[in-house]
Design an enzyme around this catalytic site. Structure first.
Site, mmCIF file in Angstrom:
data_model
loop_
_atom_site.group_PDB
_atom_site.id
_atom_site.type_symbol
_atom_site.label_atom_id
_atom_site.label_comp_id
_atom_site.label_asym_id
_atom_site.label_seq_id
_atom_site.Cartn_x
_atom_site.Cartn_y
_atom_site.Cartn_z
ATOM 1 N N HIS A 18 0.834 -1.206 0.000
ATOM 2 C CA HIS A 18 0.000 0.000 0.000
ATOM 3 C C HIS A 18 0.870 1.258 0.000
ATOM 4 O O HIS A 18 0.587 2.224 -0.712
ATOM 5 C CB HIS A 18 -0.883 0.046 1.262
ATOM 6 C CG HIS A 18 -1.955 -1.006 1.337
ATOM 7 N ND1 HIS A 18 -2.126 -1.804 2.439
ATOM 8 C CD2 HIS A 18 -2.921 -1.375 0.445
ATOM 9 C CE1 HIS A 18 -3.161 -2.610 2.243
ATOM 10 N NE2 HIS A 18 -3.652 -2.381 1.033
ATOM 11 N N LYS A 41 -14.137 -5.947 5.070
ATOM 12 C CA LYS A 41 -14.284 -7.372 5.386
ATOM 13 C C LYS A 41 -14.057 -7.560 6.888
ATOM 14 O O LYS A 41 -13.360 -6.767 7.498
ATOM 15 C CB LYS A 41 -13.204 -8.169 4.644
ATOM 16 C CG LYS A 41 -13.215 -7.970 3.161
ATOM 17 C CD LYS A 41 -11.867 -8.354 2.571
ATOM 18 C CE LYS A 41 -11.691 -7.786 1.175
ATOM 19 N NZ LYS A 41 -10.303 -7.535 0.819
ATOM 20 N N ARG A 90 -2.231 -6.443 -7.984
ATOM 21 C CA ARG A 90 -1.067 -7.321 -7.772
ATOM 22 C C ARG A 90 -1.035 -8.487 -8.734
ATOM 23 O O ARG A 90 0.025 -9.003 -9.070
ATOM 24 C CB ARG A 90 -1.087 -7.875 -6.331
ATOM 25 C CG ARG A 90 -0.850 -6.825 -5.268
ATOM 26 C CD ARG A 90 -1.263 -7.337 -3.916
ATOM 27 N NE ARG A 90 -2.694 -7.677 -3.953
ATOM 28 C CZ ARG A 90 -3.413 -8.093 -2.942
ATOM 29 N NH1 ARG A 90 -2.841 -8.269 -1.779
ATOM 30 N NH2 ARG A 90 -4.692 -8.365 -3.070
ATOM 31 N N SER A 128 -3.070 -7.852 2.794
ATOM 32 C CA SER A 128 -3.461 -7.712 4.202
ATOM 33 C C SER A 128 -3.980 -9.032 4.745
ATOM 34 O O SER A 128 -3.761 -9.379 5.910
ATOM 35 C CB SER A 128 -4.525 -6.625 4.354
ATOM 36 O OG SER A 128 -4.004 -5.373 3.995
#
Ligand code: PNS
Length: 160
Positions: A18, A41, A90, A128
């Site tokens: 990030h 989430k 990604r 993450s």
């Protein structure tokens, strides 16, 4: 003209990937607002801590503000008069997910512009989700997340 871009995400927690996207975004736009999704989430950290950790991790970057948001992304774009939204990609899985989100967002507000930056190859595996797994198992975090996140999680005694 001053170009303002939004960088939304869950940032649970913010990763080195990030930060790389953000550093590169700063070279393209005059002003960046990182928007941390309050209702992302089901994850690890409360939104206030996710905001704090992004803020301390990007303190070296001028022109970056960090806030939380809880509504629709397209409404934030409109309310803030942003020129675009930036997202990192990604891999092919990210691409498919971004493709769907961009499709829905364009049906909600057709003039929202999205800018996609490819992840730096050496950081392209870092997510993450996987970082949370490393955290749960007490693994080394220093090559995955910025130093303030390592310090915060260490002093927290590694949350679960
Ligand atoms: O880091 P993430 O979890 O991939 O970020 C996803 C995020 C927060 C950008 C996305 O879920 C989002 O934009 N949420 C806000 C609600 C919204 O606008 N939903 C409709 C379009 S997908």
């Amino acid at each position: 003209m001053s170009r303002h871009v939004l960088y939304p995400g869950s940032f649970d927690p913010v990763t080195l990937g990030h930060v790389d996207i953000l550093e590169r975004t700063c070279r393209l736009f005059d002003r960046v607002t990182v928007l941390v999704a309050a209702h992302g989430k089901a994850g690890l950290l409360p939104v206030e801590q996710r905001v704090d950790l992004v803020r301390t991790s990007v303190a070296h970057l001028p022109g970056v503000a960090v806030e939380s948001f809880s509504g629709l992304l397209v409404d934030e774009v409109l309310a803030r008069g942003a020129a675009a939204v930036v997202r990192g990609i990604r891999n092919a899985g990210d691409y498919e997910h971004e493709w769907s989100m961009a499709g829905v967002n364009s049906l909600l507000a057709s003039d929202t512009e999205f800018v996609y930056l490819l992840a730096r190859p050496d950081l392209a595996a870092v997510s993450s989700t996987l970082v949370r797994d490393v955290i749960r198992h007490g693994g080394a975090l220093d090559r995955l997340v910025p130093a303030p996140v390592v310090r915060a999680l260490d002093s927290d005694g590694r949350k679960d």
